[in-house]
Enzyme design. Structure first.
Site, PDB file in Angstrom:
ATOM      1  N   ARG A 100      37.806  45.490  45.672  1.00 28.94           N
ATOM      2  CA  ARG A 100      38.654  45.512  46.861  1.00 28.94           C
ATOM      3  C   ARG A 100      39.204  46.905  47.174  1.00 28.94           C
ATOM      4  O   ARG A 100      39.238  47.319  48.334  1.00 28.94           O
ATOM      5  CB  ARG A 100      39.817  44.537  46.658  1.00 28.94           C
ATOM      6  CG  ARG A 100      40.717  44.349  47.856  1.00 28.94           C
ATOM      7  CD  ARG A 100      42.025  43.656  47.454  1.00 28.94           C
ATOM      8  NE  ARG A 100      41.820  42.532  46.586  1.00 28.94           N
ATOM      9  CZ  ARG A 100      41.749  41.258  46.982  1.00 28.94           C
ATOM     10  NH1 ARG A 100      41.878  40.965  48.265  1.00 28.94           N
ATOM     11  NH2 ARG A 100      41.556  40.283  46.112  1.00 28.94           N
TER      12      ARG A 100
ATOM     13  N   GLU B 258      36.085  48.300  37.009  1.00 30.58           N
ATOM     14  CA  GLU B 258      35.266  47.490  37.910  1.00 30.58           C
ATOM     15  C   GLU B 258      35.983  47.270  39.248  1.00 30.58           C
ATOM     16  O   GLU B 258      36.222  46.137  39.661  1.00 30.58           O
ATOM     17  CB  GLU B 258      34.958  46.140  37.261  1.00 30.58           C
ATOM     18  CG  GLU B 258      34.242  46.234  35.920  1.00 30.58           C
ATOM     19  CD  GLU B 258      34.226  44.918  35.170  1.00 30.58           C
ATOM     20  OE1 GLU B 258      34.796  43.923  35.682  1.00 30.58           O
ATOM     21  OE2 GLU B 258      33.654  44.854  34.073  1.00 30.58           O
ATOM     22  N   PRO B 259      36.326  48.323  39.975  1.00 29.81           N
ATOM     23  CA  PRO B 259      37.042  48.148  41.241  1.00 29.81           C
ATOM     24  C   PRO B 259      36.138  47.570  42.327  1.00 29.81           C
ATOM     25  O   PRO B 259      34.964  47.920  42.432  1.00 29.81           O
ATOM     26  CB  PRO B 259      37.483  49.572  41.600  1.00 29.81           C
ATOM     27  CG  PRO B 259      36.421  50.437  40.974  1.00 29.81           C
ATOM     28  CD  PRO B 259      36.055  49.745  39.693  1.00 29.81           C
TER      29      PRO B 259
ATOM     30  N   CYS C 134      35.608  22.782  63.411  1.00 28.53           N
ATOM     31  CA  CYS C 134      36.316  21.488  63.435  1.00 28.53           C
ATOM     32  C   CYS C 134      37.025  21.222  62.110  1.00 28.53           C
ATOM     33  O   CYS C 134      36.669  20.304  61.359  1.00 28.53           O
ATOM     34  CB  CYS C 134      35.345  20.364  63.779  1.00 28.53           C
ATOM     35  SG  CYS C 134      34.736  20.455  65.468  1.00 28.53           S
TER      36      CYS C 134
END
Length: 420
Positions: A282, A279-280, A348
Site C-alpha cells: 500500500r 514487503e511494502p 443490486c
C-alpha cells in the site's frame, strides 16, 4: 481536501501529473483507474533513502496492485517481490524479474505453486503452518531440490488497525504461534530437502505507528537468540509490510522512521548482521492511483441524497468490505452550496457504496475522483452483475498509456457453454 501530491487542481480541473482527468475520461471512458508513474517513483524513493547503505531487500507486496506496468516500474527501480500465489509468480516472471528476489507468502500454497516456485528458484518460502512445511519438504524432495524456507511466526501483537487487515493476533489465520516456533524450526532443520534461511512476521496493514513493529521485533529477537542457542542460525529477518498511507488525516510513519528503530534494536543485540526484508504494498502504490467515475443520476429523498455513479463495489470493494474511507473530489468543482451525498453504484446490493455523507455540489454527468485508489482496488475487482472490469491508465508527465483495456462485455461469458 485530501489529494495526493501527483493529483492536483490546475485551472480549476483535477489533473494526474500534467493531464486533465476530464480528458482521460473522454478518451478512455469511465469507470477508469488512473495511476501516476511519478508517484510510484517518489514512493519508492522514500524506501531507497531509508535502505541506502544497509543490508535491506524491499520486496513489493504485489497483491496491492499487480498490473504489469506497475510491477515493471518497481523491477526497474530495484525491488524484489512478495507473492502470495502461483499466478502472482507468473506475473513476476512475465516481466523478467529476478526470482532470487522473490519471497513466497500465503497460507494455502498448492503443490503446483510450490513446484513452480522451486523451478523458478525463489529466494524463500514463508511457511505458515506445520502442514505446509511437511508438504513443501515432500514436493522439494520429489523434485530433487532444496527449498529455502523462512517460518512466518505470529507474535500476537495488535497492529492497531482494522480487524480485517490485522494479521498478527492469535485469532488470525496467518503464521505459526511464536510459542511453538522453536519446535517447528527444529523439525524443519531435520528435513533434508529444506534449508532454513530466515524468519518472517507480518502483523497487519495500514499501520501508522512504529510501536507495533517494535513490539513484534522484541519477540522476534528473543526467538532468533533462542534458535541460535539450538544451532539454528538465520540469514534474514522479514518484518513484512503494512506501513500505512494518508487517506484523510493520518500521519503515517516513513520507512526511515521504521528502519532507524529496527537497526538500533538489532545493534543492541548484536544482530545487525541480519539482512532485513520488507514487503511494502500500500505505501508504494496507494496514493499513486484514483478511480474516475461519472455521476449517472442524482436522487434526493427526505432521509438521504444519493449520487448514483457508474463505478461500483465490483470496481472498489474496500468501502463495503472494510468500511474504508476514500476522499472524493469533483474533477471540476462547482461553487454553489454543498449537499450531503452518499456516493453509490448501480449494483443490486445495499452495500454498494463508495462513500457516505460527503459534501459536494453535483449535477448529472459530473466526474468524480475516488482518491487513494492505487492499492487493493483493481486487484480486488470483480465482474459481479456482469460488469466488465475498468480500464487502467498510467500517466507519465503529459502522456497517458493504456496499461489494461476495459474488458469487452462479450469476454465475460465467451468461455461459457449451454446445454443442447
Amino acid at each position: 481536501m485530501t489529494v495526493a501530491p501527483h493529483f492536483q487542481f490546475k485551472n480549476g480541473t483535477l489533473h494526474a501529473e500534467n493531464l486533465s482527468l476530464t480528458q482521460l475520461a473522454e478518451t478512455y471512458d469511465t469507470p477508469l483507474y488512473v495511476y501516476s508513474r511519478q508517484a510510484l517513483r517518489d514512493a519508492w524513493e522514500a524506501y531507497r533513502v531509508a535502505t541506502e547503505g544497509r543490508n535491506v531487500l524491499v520486496c513489493y507486496g504485489m497483491k496491492a496492485n499487480s498490473n504489469l506496468a506497475v510491477l515493471n516500474e518497481f523491477k526497474n527501480l530495484g525491488t524484489g517481490f512478495d507473492i502470495v500465489s502461483g499466478g502472482e509468480l507468473a506475473r513476476v516472471l512475465a516481466i523478467g524479474a529476478d526470482p532470487a528476489k522473490v519471497v513466497f507468502s500465503g497460507v494455502g500454497k498448492q503443490v503446483w505453486e510450490m513446484q513452480a516456485a522451486l523451478e523458478a528458484g525463489v529466494k524463500c518460502f514463508n511457511v505458515e503452518s506445520e502442514a505446509e512445511l511437511t508438504r513443501l519438504a515432500q514436493v522439494a524432495q520429489d523434485m530433487g531440490k532444496i527449498a529455502l524456507v523462512s517460518l512466518r511466526v505470529n507474535p500476537d501483537v495488535d497492529a492497531q488497525t482494522h480487524p480485517y487487515i490485522s494479521t498478527g493476533l492469535k485469532e488470525n489465520k496467518f503464521g505459526i504461534a511464536i510459542e511453538k516456533a522453536v519446535e517447528v524450526y527444529q523439525h524443519a532443520a531435520s528435513l533434508p530437502s529444506l534449508n532454513i534461511v530466515g524468519v518472517d512476521c507480518h502483523i497487519g496493514s495500514q499501520i501508522t505507528e512504529v510501536s507495533p513493529y517494535l513490539d513484534a521485533l522484541d519477540k522476534l529477537i528473543a526467538l532468533i537468540q533462542t534458535l541460535a542457542s539450538h544451532g539454528i542460525h538465520l540469514k534474514h529477518l522479514d518484518l513484512g509490510g503494512g506501513i500505512g498511507i494518508r487517506y484523510t488525516d493520518e500521519q503515517p510513519l516513513t520507512p526511515s522512521d521504521l528502519l532507524n528503530k529496527v537497526f538500533e534494536m538489532l545493534a543492541q543485540h548484536q544482530l545487525d548482521h541480519l539482512q532485513i526484508v520488507l514487503e511494502p504494498g500500500r505505501s508504494l502504490v496507494g496514493n499513486a492511483g484514483v478511480l474516475l467515475t461519472q455521476v449517472e443520476y442524482l436522487k434526493h429523498s427526505e432521509a438521504k441524497n444519493f449520487a448514483i455513479v457508474d463505478a461500483a463495489m465490483n470496481d472498489l470493494i474496500r468501502p463495503t468490505l472494510y468500511d474504508a474511507w476514500h476522499s472524493v473530489e469533483a474533477v471540476k468543482p462547482r461553487t454553489q452550496g454543498d449537499t450531503l451525498y452518499d456516493i453509490v453504484g448501480p449494483i443490486c446490493e445495499s452495500g454498494d457504496w463508495l462513500a457516505r455523507d460527503r459534501k459536494l455540489t453535483l449535477q448529472q454527468g459530473d466526474l468524480l475522483a475516488i482518491m487513494s485508489a492505487g492499492a487493493y482496488a483493481f486487484t480486488m475487482a470483480s465482474q459481479y452483475n456482469t460488469r466488465p472490469r475498468a480500464a487502467e491508465v498510467m500517466v507519465d508527465g503529459d502522456t497517458a498509456h493504456l496499461v489494461r483495456p476495459r474488458e469487452p462485455l462479450e469476454s465475460l461469458y465467451a468461455s461459457e457453454s449451454i446445454l443442447g
